[in-house]
Design an enzyme around this catalytic site. Structure first.
Site, PDB file in Angstrom:
ATOM      1  N   HIS A  39      27.738  -0.609   9.983  1.00 14.70           N
ATOM      2  CA  HIS A  39      26.520   0.055   9.457  1.00 14.70           C
ATOM      3  C   HIS A  39      25.938  -1.119   8.427  1.00 14.70           C
ATOM      4  CE1 HIS A  39      28.393   0.633   5.523  1.00 14.70           C
ATOM      5  NE2 HIS A  39      29.575   0.627   5.934  1.00 14.70           N
ATOM      6  N   HIS A  64       0.744  -1.280   0.127  1.00 12.31           N
ATOM      7  CA  HIS A  64       0.001  -0.066  -0.033  1.00 12.31           C
ATOM      8  C   HIS A  64       0.887   1.192  -0.067  1.00 12.31           C
ATOM      9  CE1 HIS A  64      -2.559  -3.198   1.645  1.00 12.31           C
ATOM     10  NE2 HIS A  64      -3.570  -2.594   1.465  1.00 12.31           N
TER      11      HIS A  64
END
Length: 326
Positions: free
Chosen positions: A171, A9
């Site tokens: 990271h 959506h």
């Protein structure tokens, strides 16, 4: 290769596709299809079909959708029913799920196999920094006795699955793509400065992916560990901020034969040799010394990138530094 449709959506599917690219690199046979207000279910289904038609092989397709029972799920499921045993839907799309899907399809040839492989990583990706809600079993310190010094575990030698220079240290690209590619059981950040910074240490430890422990240690400690036979079962992914620390570790006896070069931040006195690497004269000298010590360079941000030529990058750095000093 199994094709992947991301469906959601709104623009969630498009955004997570971009996030996956940042971490794992560009992917073929992957498309995002989104449902917006005013779209009909049939139009969404048609766009899914159009996306699948662009795949090199549409025989095996995996749909990763945001919500079980929502319109993207229903339309994907309808297509799967038309292609039984070949097309599969998984709901609850998140980034760990997508990264695992990318990794799994390198070795798996069916959508159903990949669907089974990505459920657990997707669930493990749900966590919190709040101690109140953290799993007690996961974070309670082990009560196992310390292994006596001199005990030989495994082959008695630290197994370095990847040594990487990355000024950002731990990271997203490391925590997901490189961890998936090298399968370490421990990530070790090797830095004298970070080892003294309690806040940075804590943030790094919390950034470790599910199932992998992260530690921050000074260079001297790594040298000690590399000679300790009790670490024979440790598969270590080593992260260094700069090549100077790598050289210091090697001079202390740490055996590094291959070095992945990820990123080196720009600062005063450095020149950019590509989009993510900058060097000064000392960096160039250290890399050349590492090369003399028979270290092979693997210049890639993520596993899917092609390996850049280190000799060409060093030559470019020398030329630009010479021009800068005129």
């Amino acid at each position: 290769m199994v094709g992947i449709i991301l469906a959601s959506h709104g623009d969630f599917a498009t955004g997570i596709l971009q996030s996956g690219t940042m971490i794992f690199g560009e992917q073929q046979n992957v498309k995002a299809v989104t449902l917006h207000p005013g779209d009909s279910p049939d139009s969404l289904k048609d766009r899914m079909k159009e996306a699948i038609a662009t795949f090199e092989n549409s025989e095996e397709v995996l749909f990763l959708v945001d919500l079980w029972g929502g319109t993207p799920f229903n339309q994907a499921n309808g297509l799967c029913l038309e292609n039984k045993d070949k097309w599969t839907v998984v709901s609850g799309l998140n980034l760990p799920m997508l990264i695992e899907a990318y990794t799994s399809r390198l070795s798996m040839n069916s959508a159903e196999e990949i669907a089974a492989a990505i459920i657990e990583p997707a669930q493990e990706g749900i966590n919190t920094t709040s101690a109140k809600f953290q799993s007690k079993d996961k974070h309670t310190k082990s009560s196992a006795k310390t292994i006596p010094a001199g005990t030989v575990v495994g082959n008695g030698k630290l197994n370095i699955v990847l040594a990487r220079v990355d000024s950002r240290l731990l990271h997203g690209q490391v925590a997901t793509a490189w961890t998936q590619a090298t399968s370490p059981n421990r990530i070790i950040v090797v830095s004298d400065s970070v080892a003294k910074d309690d806040l940075r240490k804590k943030l790094i430890e919390q950034a470790a992916p599910p199932g992998v422990k992260a530690n921050v240690i000074p260079i001297k400690k790594l040298i000690e560990i590399s000679k300790d036979p009790r670490f024979g079962n440790t598969k270590a992914l080593l992260l260094f901020e700069n090549p100077q620390d790598v050289l210091q570790a090697m001079e202390g006896g740490v055996e590094i034969t291959s070095l992945n070069i990820g990123s080196m931040a720009h600062s005063v006195g450095k020149v950019m040799v590509n989009k993510v690497l900058s060097m000064n004269a000392d960096d160039v000298a250290v890399f050349e010394k590492l090369k003399q010590n028979n270290v092979k360079f693997d210049v890639r941000k993520v596993p899917n990138d092609s390996n850049s030529n280190m000799d060409e990058l060093l030559k470019k750095a020398k030329d630009e530094l010479a021009e800068q000093n005129k």
